[in-house]
Scaffold this motif. Sequence first.
Motif, PDB file in Angstrom:
ATOM      1  N   ALA A   1       2.828  -1.680   4.454  1.00 24.98           N
ATOM      2  CA  ALA A   1       2.032  -2.985   3.954  1.00 24.98           C
ATOM      3  C   ALA A   1       1.391  -3.366   5.250  1.00 24.98           C
ATOM      4  O   ALA A   1       0.234  -4.060   5.044  1.00 24.98           O
ATOM      5  N   CYS A   2       1.869  -3.447   6.341  1.00 25.10           N
ATOM      6  CA  CYS A   2       1.390  -3.823   7.749  1.00 25.10           C
ATOM      7  C   CYS A   2       0.027  -3.315   8.104  1.00 25.10           C
ATOM      8  O   CYS A   2       0.229  -1.998   8.453  1.00 25.10           O
ATOM      9  N   VAL A   3      -1.315  -3.886   8.266  1.00 28.04           N
ATOM     10  CA  VAL A   3      -2.254  -3.146   8.311  1.00 28.04           C
ATOM     11  C   VAL A   3      -2.832  -3.870   9.711  1.00 28.04           C
ATOM     12  O   VAL A   3      -3.181  -5.165   9.595  1.00 28.04           O
ATOM     13  N   SER A   4      -3.064  -3.189  10.688  1.00 27.71           N
ATOM     14  CA  SER A   4      -3.872  -3.635  11.894  1.00 27.71           C
ATOM     15  C   SER A   4      -5.199  -4.149  11.507  1.00 27.71           C
ATOM     16  O   SER A   4      -5.986  -3.402  10.956  1.00 27.71           O
ATOM     17  N   VAL A   5      -5.477  -5.505  11.999  1.00 28.81           N
ATOM     18  CA  VAL A   5      -6.861  -5.942  11.668  1.00 28.81           C
ATOM     19  C   VAL A   5      -7.575  -6.281  13.025  1.00 28.81           C
ATOM     20  O   VAL A   5      -7.073  -6.926  14.110  1.00 28.81           O
ATOM     21  N   ARG A   6      -8.837  -6.044  12.875  1.00 29.15           N
ATOM     22  CA  ARG A   6      -9.744  -6.559  14.077  1.00 29.15           C
ATOM     23  C   ARG A   6     -11.204  -7.002  13.736  1.00 29.15           C
ATOM     24  O   ARG A   6     -11.663  -6.504  12.856  1.00 29.15           O
ATOM     25  N   ILE A   7     -11.599  -8.218  14.229  1.00 24.43           N
ATOM     26  CA  ILE A   7     -12.952  -8.645  13.555  1.00 24.43           C
ATOM     27  C   ILE A   7     -14.105  -8.177  14.541  1.00 24.43           C
ATOM     28  O   ILE A   7     -14.025  -7.695  15.866  1.00 24.43           O
TER      29      ILE A   7
ATOM     30  N   LEU B   1     -12.014  -8.605  18.118  1.00 25.34           N
ATOM     31  CA  LEU B   1     -10.967  -9.614  18.402  1.00 25.34           C
ATOM     32  C   LEU B   1      -9.762  -9.329  17.755  1.00 25.34           C
ATOM     33  O   LEU B   1      -9.949  -8.973  16.165  1.00 25.34           O
ATOM     34  N   TYR B   2      -8.696  -8.790  18.203  1.00 25.15           N
ATOM     35  CA  TYR B   2      -7.640  -8.134  17.473  1.00 25.15           C
ATOM     36  C   TYR B   2      -6.679  -9.334  16.883  1.00 25.15           C
ATOM     37  O   TYR B   2      -6.335 -10.200  17.673  1.00 25.15           O
ATOM     38  N   LEU B   3      -6.448  -9.259  15.567  1.00 24.75           N
ATOM     39  CA  LEU B   3      -5.532 -10.483  14.894  1.00 24.75           C
ATOM     40  C   LEU B   3      -4.204  -9.966  14.606  1.00 24.75           C
ATOM     41  O   LEU B   3      -3.530 -10.680  14.011  1.00 24.75           O
ATOM     42  N   GLY B   4      -3.818  -8.737  14.830  1.00 26.63           N
ATOM     43  CA  GLY B   4      -2.414  -8.359  14.693  1.00 26.63           C
ATOM     44  C   GLY B   4      -2.586  -7.651  13.304  1.00 26.63           C
ATOM     45  O   GLY B   4      -3.427  -7.024  12.909  1.00 26.63           O
ATOM     46  N   TYR B   5      -1.476  -8.243  12.378  1.00 29.37           N
ATOM     47  CA  TYR B   5      -1.141  -7.448  11.251  1.00 29.37           C
ATOM     48  C   TYR B   5      -1.475  -8.268  10.164  1.00 29.37           C
ATOM     49  O   TYR B   5      -1.168  -9.481  10.206  1.00 29.37           O
TER      50      TYR B   5
ATOM     51  N   LYS C   1      -6.029 -13.937   7.491  1.00 28.97           N
ATOM     52  CA  LYS C   1      -6.638 -13.075   8.403  1.00 28.97           C
ATOM     53  C   LYS C   1      -7.838 -12.397   7.629  1.00 28.97           C
ATOM     54  O   LYS C   1      -8.754 -11.802   8.367  1.00 28.97           O
ATOM     55  N   ILE C   2      -7.698 -12.378   6.535  1.00 33.80           N
ATOM     56  CA  ILE C   2      -8.618 -11.446   5.572  1.00 33.80           C
ATOM     57  C   ILE C   2      -9.920 -12.217   5.452  1.00 33.80           C
ATOM     58  O   ILE C   2     -11.026 -11.607   5.122  1.00 33.80           O
ATOM     59  N   ARG C   3      -9.925 -13.562   5.868  1.00 31.94           N
ATOM     60  CA  ARG C   3     -11.180 -14.084   5.493  1.00 31.94           C
ATOM     61  C   ARG C   3     -12.124 -14.109   6.535  1.00 31.94           C
ATOM     62  O   ARG C   3     -13.397 -14.497   6.504  1.00 31.94           O
ATOM     63  N   PHE C   4     -11.992 -13.479   7.708  1.00 33.17           N
ATOM     64  CA  PHE C   4     -12.721 -13.369   9.080  1.00 33.17           C
ATOM     65  C   PHE C   4     -13.322 -11.988   8.903  1.00 33.17           C
ATOM     66  O   PHE C   4     -13.062 -10.923   9.400  1.00 33.17           O
ATOM     67  N   GLN C   5     -14.484 -11.946   8.278  1.00 38.57           N
ATOM     68  CA  GLN C   5     -15.201 -10.507   8.068  1.00 38.57           C
ATOM     69  C   GLN C   5     -16.516 -10.678   8.750  1.00 38.57           C
ATOM     70  O   GLN C   5     -17.218 -11.538   8.950  1.00 38.57           O
TER      71      GLN C   5
ATOM     72  N   GLU D   1     -12.408  -4.492  10.664  1.00 41.12           N
ATOM     73  CA  GLU D   1     -11.642  -3.173  10.471  1.00 41.12           C
ATOM     74  C   GLU D   1     -10.566  -3.235  10.507  1.00 41.12           C
ATOM     75  O   GLU D   1      -9.699  -3.868  11.107  1.00 41.12           O
ATOM     76  N   HIS D   2      -9.767  -2.146   9.499  1.00 44.92           N
ATOM     77  CA  HIS D   2      -8.615  -1.858   9.362  1.00 44.92           C
ATOM     78  C   HIS D   2      -8.287  -0.519   9.791  1.00 44.92           C
ATOM     79  O   HIS D   2      -9.080   0.584   9.931  1.00 44.92           O
ATOM     80  N   LEU D   3      -6.879  -0.486  10.302  1.00 43.85           N
ATOM     81  CA  LEU D   3      -6.657   0.773  10.948  1.00 43.85           C
ATOM     82  C   LEU D   3      -5.775   1.566   9.777  1.00 43.85           C
ATOM     83  O   LEU D   3      -4.950   1.172   9.242  1.00 43.85           O
ATOM     84  N   THR D   4      -6.389   2.684   9.414  1.00 48.22           N
ATOM     85  CA  THR D   4      -5.796   3.496   8.281  1.00 48.22           C
ATOM     86  C   THR D   4      -5.315   4.851   8.917  1.00 48.22           C
ATOM     87  O   THR D   4      -5.614   5.244  10.107  1.00 48.22           O
ATOM     88  N   PRO D   5      -4.859   5.613   7.961  1.00 46.44           N
ATOM     89  CA  PRO D   5      -4.415   7.227   8.435  1.00 46.44           C
ATOM     90  C   PRO D   5      -5.636   7.767   9.128  1.00 46.44           C
ATOM     91  O   PRO D   5      -5.494   8.929   9.855  1.00 46.44           O
ATOM     92  N   LYS D   6      -6.748   7.405   8.791  1.00 43.66           N
ATOM     93  CA  LYS D   6      -7.990   8.056   9.222  1.00 43.66           C
ATOM     94  C   LYS D   6      -8.708   7.395  10.540  1.00 43.66           C
ATOM     95  O   LYS D   6      -9.634   7.937  10.993  1.00 43.66           O
TER      96      LYS D   6
END
Length: 249
Positions: free
Chosen positions: A68-74, A215-219, A230-234, A237-242
């Motif tokens: 469920a934890c997904v790394s997010v960066r703006i 800008l890395y926001l964590g999970y 966190k999802i409002r700042f678009q 990018e999300h870190l996925t298995p790919k």
Amino acid sequence: MTVHHPQTPQFFLTSPSPCPYLQGRAERKVFTHLLGERAPALLDLLSQGGFRRSQNIAYRPACERCRACVSVRILVDEFAPTKSMKRVRSRNRDLVARMSAPNPTSEQYSLFRRYIDHRHAKGGMAEMSVLDYAMMVEDSQVDTRLIEYRRRGPDSRFSAASDGELVAVALSDVMADGMSMVYSFFDPFEDDRSLGTQMILDHVEQTKKLGLSYLYLGYWVEGSKKMDYKIRFQPQEHLTPKGWERYEG
């Protein structure tokens, strides 16, 4: 026999503990130490793989049956504030942001205690002493900055001493490709300001000024109200298995 090179990072796994984001689930983390002159380069590399920093430890979730934890960066160069974010920025025109070395103060700790006691009284940081706080701020072997947000004094253009009350603080790392917000806190009685949002908006600008891309926001944890903001700042990018993939929800 396995022989470890003295500069090769060793990774460890924590025991299961209650998940702070999703009720009824357990979390585990994999972590390593950030020590010595190689710490900045190691943090850069690990951040690409979704790790976060806490003092001299880099960690990431390693839960057995949950992703469920997904790394997010703006993407800061493409970011455009929404109408509501512009209103937040307008409400906080009277704030002055000053970036400096990570030096803890009693004034910061008083604000930190007010924030924790009001917002996270049952959380893992509730028992932090002034010494614990100082360690959180100072204990870093990477390029860490402390940003204070104060009410603008009448002569703020000329003297930092004229700035007024401290209302928010952010502890952030500067990496090769971006800034990473490690921890932030603010006056919990200034609800109308939306200070959490304001600090992220300011960090987007700070990252641009440094000529960096992210800008890395964590999970972000889907289904956790604590992480919805966190999802409002678009775009982001999300870190996925790919690998890192663009997300615009």
